[in-house]
Write a protein that holds these residues in place. Structure first.
Motif, PDB file in Angstrom:
ATOM      1  N   SER A  36      -7.883  -2.629  -2.752  1.00 18.26           N
ATOM      2  CA  SER A  36      -8.070  -3.300  -1.742  1.00 18.26           C
ATOM      3  C   SER A  36      -8.514  -4.660  -1.489  1.00 18.26           C
ATOM      4  O   SER A  36      -9.183  -5.195  -2.616  1.00 18.26           O
ATOM      5  CB  SER A  36      -9.299  -2.402  -1.043  1.00 18.26           C
ATOM      6  N   LYS A  75     -10.550  -9.176   5.017  1.00 18.35           N
ATOM      7  CA  LYS A  75      -9.891  -8.676   6.165  1.00 18.35           C
ATOM      8  C   LYS A  75     -10.484  -9.469   7.436  1.00 18.35           C
ATOM      9  O   LYS A  75      -9.832  -9.815   8.303  1.00 18.35           O
ATOM     10  CB  LYS A  75     -10.146  -7.215   6.391  1.00 18.35           C
ATOM     11  N   LYS A  92       0.806  -1.431  -0.070  1.00 20.32           N
ATOM     12  CA  LYS A  92       0.181   0.008  -0.103  1.00 20.32           C
ATOM     13  C   LYS A  92       0.896   1.265   0.016  1.00 20.32           C
ATOM     14  O   LYS A  92       0.450   2.270  -0.485  1.00 20.32           O
ATOM     15  CB  LYS A  92      -0.991  -0.004   1.148  1.00 20.32           C
TER      16      LYS A  92
END
Length: 583
Positions: free
Chosen positions: A314, A320, A306
């Motif tokens: 993403s 996540k 990133k």
């Protein structure tokens, strides 16, 4: 079979089938017509196209995926139809709302429109729903009380948090839905804001002179700082990627070669099997350890990417939260296993066996021999805290330990006794006692000789539980004791003696059990130091003790013999006879 068309939408490249392209084209043309006579229409349309491209990009699993009508319909459902979101001038007035729409989750951006330095405080204010002034005051207080430490945190946030440039990003920063209506409203607000500033330019110039000056100064400093910190940030990103990737590769190699497939048999696996009290397979623990350690390494690598790649896609909230859940589950299970493992040593238990000893010739000295084993000396044997894994003649696995001690004590009567006490740990007193009872230890009495093993053994299934053996040999007063050839582990002998010798020194001489349980040496050499006329003398022999110390004008003399005790100093001269009379 459908025809595929390549399009460039907001500088992003997409593959889209013909039917989906036609529907998207009609939708964009309808939007352009609806904003034909609106101020700032070009910026509104550009922001709408950027938002549509962003939504398409989020739905793509790979770069070669083709956009279909399904994805177009989903995006139109999010953005809304132009006729449903026509905005007139009254929408900006304080009119009562008939229905309040739920606010979206805010995204963290730097608000560069209201910045003083980097826009971090303004962005945090939007994210937490408080005025930026309070955030700035908090930064100042934290910086003062941390002696400037929070300056580095501010700079780090400045580097990591992206700035809100497009209208869609500004709406995300405020938690507003990114649709046609809000984009139009935001653009019109910007135009109205500019028009208002033009009308009041003279007043603003005077009112904001200090503020504009400070912004200009900080912008110049900010450009210089950002240049250096971007370089440092890229370097940190490279280091994070290397650390994360190396950690994941090492964990994968260890997982498949040792943990699951056992391609490379390392001693550590046997060590795990010896201490494991939960009976959990090593491959299960390996997988849990891989998730517990590997997931943080993955996020380190992702953070590095990133930092290096500005437009990195993403991984999505689903991924996540899935990884976070796996990490938490792994940590919890490993903690439970660790507690269970520690509980295996929480209690201590022992089994004691006491027997009388009968010697062939009680009047002659008792000879003690220690028998050793060489089964624990092989180099390929695995060792853990003194315990060695070995095999019997039948191929059975056993544990051999040298944790053995021999204590010589006086018997309370005229009978010689031996007490063998086996000790072990367990997750309960009962379990510890049962484990202690499974310890194998042997001794043998031949004539006046006692053969004692200086080691113990137990089955591998009993695992490592701090097993040890303590042998207490109780001898009647007056019993003479001799040792065989100096044992290999002579230090394991413990006995209270008049010479204060350790086990290895005790094994070299003959002893007799004296009153009070103290062993008296029969053939130890005399202790004597050379007479020195200048400093005095210290003589200890069969005649007694003679100490004469001189120095700095002071004299001290102590003499102990069969007549009594004589003490002489510069000030006193006393003699204590054997009959306890004083002269």
């Amino acid at each position: 079979m459908n025809k595929t068309i390549n399009i460039n939408l907001a500088n992003l490249f997409f593959h889209i089938d013909e039917q989906a392209y036609n529907k998207l084209q009609r939708y964009l043309e309808a939007i352009k017509r609806s904003f034909a006579n609106t101020s700032g229409s070009e910026e509104i349309i550009a922001d709408i196209e950027a938002r549509i491209a962003e939504l398409f990009h989020e739905k793509m699993e790979n770069e070669r995926q083709v956009i279909t009508e399904k994805e177009v319909d989903e995006v139109i459902g999010i953005m809304g139809q132009p006729e449903d979101y026509m905005v007139d001038e009254d929408i900006f007035e304080d009119q009562p709302q008939t229905q309040k729409k739920p606010r979206r989750v805010r995204k963290l951006y730097r608000d560069i429109d209201n910045k003083y330095i980097g826009g971090v405080s303004a962005g945090l204010g939007h994210y937490f729903g408080i005025d930026a002034l309070w955030v700035r005051l908090i930064w100042i207080l934290l910086t003062i009380f941390s002696w400037g430490g929070f300056v580095f945190i501010y700079i780090l946030l400045w580097i990591l948090i992206p700035e809100a440039v497009t209208t869609a990003q500004k709406l995300d920063m405020r938690g507003e839905a990114v649709n046609i209506s809000n984009i139009e409203k935001k653009v019109k607000e910007s135009f109205d804001d500019v028009a208002e500033k033009v009308k009041n330019v003279d007043y603003e110039k005077v009112g904001n002179k200090v503020k504009d000056g400070s912004r200009g100064f900080f912008n110049a400093i900010a450009d210089i700082i950002m240049f250096f910190f971007k370089i440092i940030g890229k370097f940190i990103g490279i280091i994070l990627i290397i650390i994360g990737a190396a950690g994941i590769v090492a964990l994968l190699v260890g997982l498949f070669t040792v943990g699951i497939l056992d391609i490379i048999h390392l001693p550590g696996v046997d060590f795990y099997n010896l201490v494991n009290s939960t009976n959990t397979p090593v491959w299960v623990v390996s997988i849990l350890a891989f998730f517990a350690i590997g997931i943080p390494f993955f996020f380190l690598m992702y953070l590095g990417l990133k930092i290096l790649v500005n437009n990195l896609k993403s991984i999505g909230n689903v991924v996540k939260f899935t990884l976070l859940g796996l990490w938490l589950i792994s940590i919890i299970l490993l903690t439970v296993f660790g507690i269970h493992q520690a509980a295996a040593h929480a209690y201590s238990g022992n089994v004691a066996i006491e027997k009388e000893l009968v010697f062939a010739k009680p009047s002659e000295p008792v000879k003690i021999n220690l028998r050793s084993t060489d089964r624990d000396k092989q180099e390929n044997n695995m060792r853990i805290n003194g315990i060695v894994l070995d095999y019997t003649e039948n191929g059975e696995e056993i544990l051999i330990s040298r944790d053995f001690r021999l204590y010589l004590k006086m018997s309370h009567d005229s009978i010689a006794r031996i007490e063998v006490r086996k000790n072990a740990n367990g997750n309960s007193f009962k379990n510890a006692t049962e484990t202690a009872g499974k310890i194998n230890y042997s001794y043998l009495v031949q004539g006046n000789t006692i053969l004692l093993d200086d080691y113990l053994s137990t089955g591998r299934e009993n695992k490592f539980r701090d097993q040890d053996v303590r042998v207490y040999l109780y001898l009647p007063m007056g019993t003479k004791v001799e040792f065989g050839s100096s044992p290999e582990n002579c230090w394991i002998i413990r006995a209270n003696n008049d010479r204060n010798m350790d086990g290895c020194e005790i094994s070299q001489f003959s002893w007799i059990m004296d009153k009070g349980g103290e062993m008296k040496c029969e053939n130890c050499p005399e202790i004597e130091e050379v007479d020195d006329d200048k400093n005095g003398k210290i003589i200890i022999n069969e005649d007694g003790v003679d100490i004469d110390i001189k120095g700095n004008g002071d004299n001290f003399k102590l003499k102990i013999d069969d007549k009594g005790v004589q003490i002489k100093t510069n000030e006193t001269n006393r003699t204590y006879l054997k009959e306890d009379t004083v002269q």
